[in-house]
Design a protein around this motif. Structure first.
Motif, short mmCIF file in Angstrom:
data_model
loop_
_atom_site.label_atom_id
_atom_site.label_comp_id
_atom_site.label_asym_id
_atom_site.label_seq_id
_atom_site.Cartn_x
_atom_site.Cartn_y
_atom_site.Cartn_z
N THR A 170 0.81 -1.23 0.00
CA THR A 170 0.00 0.00 0.00
C THR A 170 0.83 1.27 0.00
N GLY A 171 2.08 1.18 0.48
CA GLY A 171 2.93 2.36 0.54
C GLY A 171 2.74 3.21 1.77
N VAL A 172 1.92 2.76 2.75
CA VAL A 172 1.74 3.54 3.97
C VAL A 172 2.54 2.92 5.10
N ASP A 173 2.90 3.76 6.07
CA ASP A 173 3.56 3.25 7.27
C ASP A 173 2.53 2.56 8.16
N VAL A 174 2.89 1.39 8.67
CA VAL A 174 1.98 0.62 9.50
C VAL A 174 2.47 0.48 10.94
N ALA A 175 3.68 0.96 11.23
CA ALA A 175 4.21 0.90 12.59
C ALA A 175 5.39 1.85 12.69
N GLY A 176 5.69 2.25 13.93
CA GLY A 176 6.83 3.13 14.11
C GLY A 176 7.23 3.28 15.56
N THR A 177 8.42 3.82 15.75
CA THR A 177 8.93 4.16 17.07
C THR A 177 9.61 5.52 17.00
N VAL A 178 9.68 6.20 18.15
CA VAL A 178 10.28 7.54 18.20
C VAL A 178 11.02 7.72 19.52
N LEU A 179 12.17 8.38 19.46
CA LEU A 179 12.89 8.81 20.65
C LEU A 179 13.00 10.33 20.60
N LEU A 180 12.53 11.00 21.65
CA LEU A 180 12.58 12.46 21.74
C LEU A 180 13.26 12.87 23.03
N SER A 181 13.72 14.13 23.05
CA SER A 181 14.31 14.69 24.26
C SER A 181 13.84 16.13 24.43
N ALA A 182 13.45 16.47 25.66
CA ALA A 182 13.13 17.85 25.99
C ALA A 182 14.42 18.63 26.18
N PRO A 183 14.36 19.97 26.17
CA PRO A 183 15.57 20.76 26.36
C PRO A 183 16.32 20.45 27.65
N ASP A 184 15.60 20.00 28.71
CA ASP A 184 16.26 19.68 29.97
C ASP A 184 16.75 18.25 30.03
N GLY A 185 16.60 17.49 28.94
CA GLY A 185 17.09 16.11 28.90
C GLY A 185 16.06 15.06 29.21
N THR A 186 14.88 15.44 29.65
CA THR A 186 13.82 14.46 29.86
C THR A 186 13.52 13.77 28.54
#
Length: 337
Positions: free
Chosen positions: A218-234
């Protein structure tokens, strides 16, 4: 900000007269029943490109059925519209609605890009219309309970937020599997954990890493993961998709314990969600009151229309949300299957 004129012809305090553009499943199951039952709103009309479908839905909810979205927008007995169409159609329909003088409650995500989101926000300011992106889970009281425990120091200083929302495979003929309609797991279920980040992490988080699994058929994403960080490191760790067993939760992990909301995103209105507080030698389960997040989201919108003030869930949050989703797509490592 200065109050926005309501653009209403009815007397002060009368219900907001609403129309609905489209007969999507989310509208039939959640929002149309809420509008029909609300004191603060009155369901005037439902529009569809299919006249027969519009009439069937209208008969079910006791309102007028209209063929064509523009026909509904031309009506002078409607103050605001709810838009549950596929994401790629939001920009055009939201813009047309505001140009027709209507306030807009639009299903998430508001747009598929940050640029379109910013353009709609500017249009709303220019025409002094209320424009709200409909993240209904934000209006459930269980999150207020979590925030209160966090503020009281129940887990100490927050170090990591983990959030996940996954559902089993959906209808393969639906818009979620159509790239041209803004389909894909990120914009459908991934935006819930992503929006949770704004609830608890300070400042503007940065996307550090991401993955997207794309369905080759189909060409669509069916799953994913993300890593983010706040400015204070959280940090925030997110996972989502629609090839999973059902999961709808987030956990806040601090120096002295962790807090978990187990039915975070789509709790039924009769459910009394349980919040789990795990500390060094103690596990506490707190049952929160049943709450109707759909009704609450609708009431927040109608209050904004009546008062001219969009409340705390407005432009800044929607723009950041759109930017983060765009950053995920730009940075993600993509795999196919």
């Amino acid at each position: 900000m200065s109050p926005v004129p309501t653009g209403r012809d009815g007397p002060a305090g009368s219900p907001v007269r609403m129309g609905v553009l489209g007969c999507a499943d989310i509208a039939l199951r959640r929002m149309l029943p809420a509008i029909a039952a609300a004191d603060s709103a009155r369901l005037v009309a439902v529009a569809s490109r299919d006249a027969a479908k519009a009439e069937r839905v209208a008969a079910r909810f006791g309102c007028a059925g209209v063929k064509g979205y523009r026909t509904l927008l031309k009506r002078d007995d409607i103050d605001a519209v709810y838009i549950p169409l596929p994401p790629a159609l939001h920009f055009e329909q939201v813009a047309e609605a505001m140009l027709a003088g209507k306030h807009v409650l639009c299903e998430k995500p508001l747009c598929t890009t940050r640029a379109e989101t910013a353009e709609l926000m500017e249009l709303a300011r220019h025409h002094r219309r209320i424009l709200t992106e409909n993240y209904m889970f934000l209006h459930h009281s269980q999150h207020t309970a979590v925030q209160s425990l966090l503020d009281e120091g129940a887990i100490g200083e927050l170090e990591v937020l983990s959030a996940s929302f996954g559902v089993p495979p959906l209808d393969p003929t639906g818009f979620r599997y159509a790239p041209s309609l803004g389909g894909g797991a990120l914009l459908d279920v991934g935006v819930y954990p992503l929006r949770t980040v704004q609830m608890y992490l300070p400042g503007k988080p940065e996307v550090l890493a991401a993955t997207l699994r794309v369905d080759s058929a189909t060409g669509v994403d069916v799953a994913g993961t993300v890593l983010l960080s706040a400015p204070d490191g959280t940090a925030a760790q997110l996972a989502y998709g629609f090839r999973h067993s059902y999961r709808s939760r987030y956990t806040l992990w601090g120096g002295q314990g962790q807090l978990s909301a187990e039915r975070a995103y789509t709790p039924p209105e009769h459910l009394k969600p349980v919040i789990r507080l795990q500390q060094q030698d103690r596990l506490t389960e707190l049952t929160t009151p049943a709450d109707h997040q759909v009704h609450n989201a609708l009431t927040a919108f109608t209050d904004a229309v009546l008062t001219g003030r969009n409340g705390p869930l407005g432009e800044t949050e929607s723009l950041l949300q759109a930017q983060l989703a765009e950053d995920i797509r730009n940075i993600a490592r993509i795999t196919t299957n």
